[in-house]
Design a protein around this motif. Sequence first.
Motif, PDB file in Angstrom:
ATOM      1  N   TYR A  76     -10.632   2.145  -3.359  1.00  0.00           N
ATOM      2  CA  TYR A  76     -10.670   3.579  -3.644  1.00  0.00           C
ATOM      3  C   TYR A  76      -9.602   3.966  -4.661  1.00  0.00           C
ATOM      4  CZ  TYR A  76     -11.014   8.600  -2.797  1.00  0.00           C
ATOM      5  OH  TYR A  76     -11.181   9.960  -2.941  1.00  0.00           O
ATOM      6  N   GLU A  77      -8.437   3.351  -4.587  1.00  0.00           N
ATOM      7  CA  GLU A  77      -7.380   3.628  -5.551  1.00  0.00           C
ATOM      8  C   GLU A  77      -7.815   3.224  -6.958  1.00  0.00           C
ATOM      9  OE1 GLU A  77      -3.869   1.713  -4.190  1.00  0.00           O
ATOM     10  OE2 GLU A  77      -3.403   3.267  -2.706  1.00  0.00           O
ATOM     11  N   ARG A  78      -8.472   2.064  -7.087  1.00  0.00           N
ATOM     12  CA  ARG A  78      -8.965   1.638  -8.401  1.00  0.00           C
ATOM     13  C   ARG A  78     -10.022   2.598  -8.909  1.00  0.00           C
ATOM     14  NH1 ARG A  78      -8.705  -3.697  -6.089  1.00  0.00           N
ATOM     15  NH2 ARG A  78     -10.953  -3.607  -5.674  1.00  0.00           N
ATOM     16  N   SER A 133     -17.438  14.229  -1.038  1.00  0.00           N
ATOM     17  CA  SER A 133     -16.410  13.347  -1.586  1.00  0.00           C
ATOM     18  C   SER A 133     -16.872  11.895  -1.614  1.00  0.00           C
ATOM     19  CB  SER A 133     -15.139  13.466  -0.726  1.00  0.00           C
ATOM     20  OG  SER A 133     -14.182  12.501  -1.050  1.00  0.00           O
ATOM     21  N   ASP A 134     -16.175  11.085  -2.422  1.00  0.00           N
ATOM     22  CA  ASP A 134     -16.406   9.645  -2.479  1.00  0.00           C
ATOM     23  C   ASP A 134     -15.392   8.881  -1.637  1.00  0.00           C
ATOM     24  OD1 ASP A 134     -18.614   9.643  -4.288  1.00  0.00           O
ATOM     25  OD2 ASP A 134     -17.223  10.112  -5.912  1.00  0.00           O
ATOM     26  N   VAL A 135     -14.636   9.575  -0.807  1.00  0.00           N
ATOM     27  CA  VAL A 135     -13.613   8.940   0.026  1.00  0.00           C
ATOM     28  C   VAL A 135     -14.252   7.863   0.905  1.00  0.00           C
ATOM     29  CG1 VAL A 135     -13.889  10.627   1.896  1.00  0.00           C
ATOM     30  CG2 VAL A 135     -11.726   9.415   1.622  1.00  0.00           C
ATOM     31  N   PRO A 136     -13.567   6.724   1.099  1.00  0.00           N
ATOM     32  CA  PRO A 136     -14.114   5.679   1.978  1.00  0.00           C
ATOM     33  C   PRO A 136     -14.293   6.189   3.408  1.00  0.00           C
ATOM     34  CG  PRO A 136     -12.317   4.810   0.652  1.00  0.00           C
ATOM     35  CD  PRO A 136     -12.308   6.298   0.461  1.00  0.00           C
ATOM     36  N   ILE A 137     -15.437   5.851   3.999  1.00  0.00           N
ATOM     37  CA  ILE A 137     -15.739   6.228   5.379  1.00  0.00           C
ATOM     38  C   ILE A 137     -15.949   4.955   6.181  1.00  0.00           C
ATOM     39  CG2 ILE A 137     -17.290   7.468   6.925  1.00  0.00           C
ATOM     40  CD1 ILE A 137     -18.148   9.157   4.487  1.00  0.00           C
ATOM     41  N   MET A 159       0.851  -1.198   0.000  1.00  0.00           N
ATOM     42  CA  MET A 159       0.000   0.000   0.000  1.00  0.00           C
ATOM     43  C   MET A 159       0.882   1.241   0.000  1.00  0.00           C
ATOM     44  SD  MET A 159      -3.183   0.813  -0.084  1.00  0.00           S
ATOM     45  CE  MET A 159      -3.834  -0.794   0.352  1.00  0.00           C
ATOM     46  N   SER A 160       0.522   2.222  -0.785  1.00  0.00           N
ATOM     47  CA  SER A 160       1.350   3.414  -0.927  1.00  0.00           C
ATOM     48  C   SER A 160       1.371   4.229   0.351  1.00  0.00           C
ATOM     49  CB  SER A 160       0.808   4.271  -2.081  1.00  0.00           C
ATOM     50  OG  SER A 160       1.476   5.503  -2.118  1.00  0.00           O
ATOM     51  N   GLU A 161       2.543   4.788   0.674  1.00  0.00           N
ATOM     52  CA  GLU A 161       2.668   5.612   1.871  1.00  0.00           C
ATOM     53  C   GLU A 161       2.035   6.976   1.679  1.00  0.00           C
ATOM     54  OE1 GLU A 161       6.798   3.736   3.680  1.00  0.00           O
ATOM     55  OE2 GLU A 161       6.651   5.861   3.193  1.00  0.00           O
ATOM     56  N   HIS A 215     -11.679   7.100 -12.525  1.00  0.00           N
ATOM     57  CA  HIS A 215     -12.458   8.328 -12.698  1.00  0.00           C
ATOM     58  C   HIS A 215     -11.598   9.591 -12.720  1.00  0.00           C
ATOM     59  CE1 HIS A 215     -16.414   6.427 -12.260  1.00  0.00           C
ATOM     60  NE2 HIS A 215     -15.813   5.618 -11.409  1.00  0.00           N
ATOM     61  N   TYR A 216     -10.272   9.448 -12.727  1.00  0.00           N
ATOM     62  CA  TYR A 216      -9.406  10.625 -12.665  1.00  0.00           C
ATOM     63  C   TYR A 216      -9.696  11.593 -13.799  1.00  0.00           C
ATOM     64  CZ  TYR A 216      -5.222  13.497 -12.455  1.00  0.00           C
ATOM     65  OH  TYR A 216      -4.364  14.555 -12.370  1.00  0.00           O
ATOM     66  N   ASN A 217      -9.889  11.068 -14.997  1.00  0.00           N
ATOM     67  CA  ASN A 217     -10.109  11.921 -16.163  1.00  0.00           C
ATOM     68  C   ASN A 217     -11.557  12.383 -16.292  1.00  0.00           C
ATOM     69  OD1 ASN A 217      -7.427  11.814 -17.058  1.00  0.00           O
ATOM     70  ND2 ASN A 217      -7.783   9.808 -17.983  1.00  0.00           N
ATOM     71  N   GLU A 218     -12.382  12.036 -15.305  1.00  0.00           N
ATOM     72  CA  GLU A 218     -13.782  12.433 -15.350  1.00  0.00           C
ATOM     73  C   GLU A 218     -14.069  13.556 -14.357  1.00  0.00           C
ATOM     74  OE1 GLU A 218     -16.174   8.977 -14.778  1.00  0.00           O
ATOM     75  OE2 GLU A 218     -15.097   7.797 -16.271  1.00  0.00           O
ATOM     76  N   GLN A 219     -13.006  14.236 -13.926  1.00  0.00           N
ATOM     77  CA  GLN A 219     -13.187  15.284 -12.927  1.00  0.00           C
ATOM     78  C   GLN A 219     -13.594  16.620 -13.541  1.00  0.00           C
ATOM     79  OE1 GLN A 219     -13.161  14.750  -9.570  1.00  0.00           O
ATOM     80  NE2 GLN A 219     -12.999  12.632 -10.210  1.00  0.00           N
TER      81      GLN A 219
END
Length: 236
Positions: free
Chosen positions: A122-124, A74-78, A1-3, A129-133
């Motif tokens: 969330y990373e996937r 946001s769509d961040v995991p909660i 997992m990325s730091e 969706h990065y280019n859909e912002q």
Amino acid sequence: MSEKNKILIVEDDYEIARIMRDHLDREGFKVTWASTGVEGWEDFKADNYSLVLVDLMMPEMDGFTLCENLRLESDVPILIVSARNEDESKIRGLGLGADDYLTKPFSLKELTARVRSHLRRYERYTKKHYNEQVFHYKYGLAIDFLNEAVFLDEELLSLTAKEREILFLLAKNPFITFEKAKIYEHVWQLINVDGNNTVTVHIKSLRAKLRDTGKQAKFIQTVWGVGYRFIGDQLE
């Protein structure tokens, strides 16, 4: 997992928060701790987080309200972490947009496993969706949520911070009507008081900049007696 993953812990119990913070820090995450719901909301809006751990019973703003605000933004995991194990609390929390519910007491191994699982998903999602912002709408409106920029007929609009927050709140939740009190509480992080005209003034200014002042709304529609909603027609 990325730091690079940043985790926000919103927990008013010092010992529990310290244990979670120290453990996740050892696991390689960057962790911020907030001791109240309001402090957690302020921290979230001030930085970019990959996951939020939320307790339910907290001063100033409870976990249910915080979950609702987070999901509107946001769509961040909660991940709710609570001593309340009754089904009603779980159903309510998940219904407000939380992704998971962990009941205290819990093992640190289980906490780590759930955190990593949600971060992988969330990373996937973020990569997909990065280019859909950047969203484009009829009448020349474009909103770049990632870089917090708004364009009209390809011209960058000069919006105040509050105008931009109002527009983003409405545009991220199209066709959902927000009461003025709810907009005020979400954007200003304060409880609305009777007769507060702040939202009305900001909406009027925002509409003027969007050139949305005709009888037929193009972007922000007034729902008389209730509040406002975003009705922008998104282009394919």
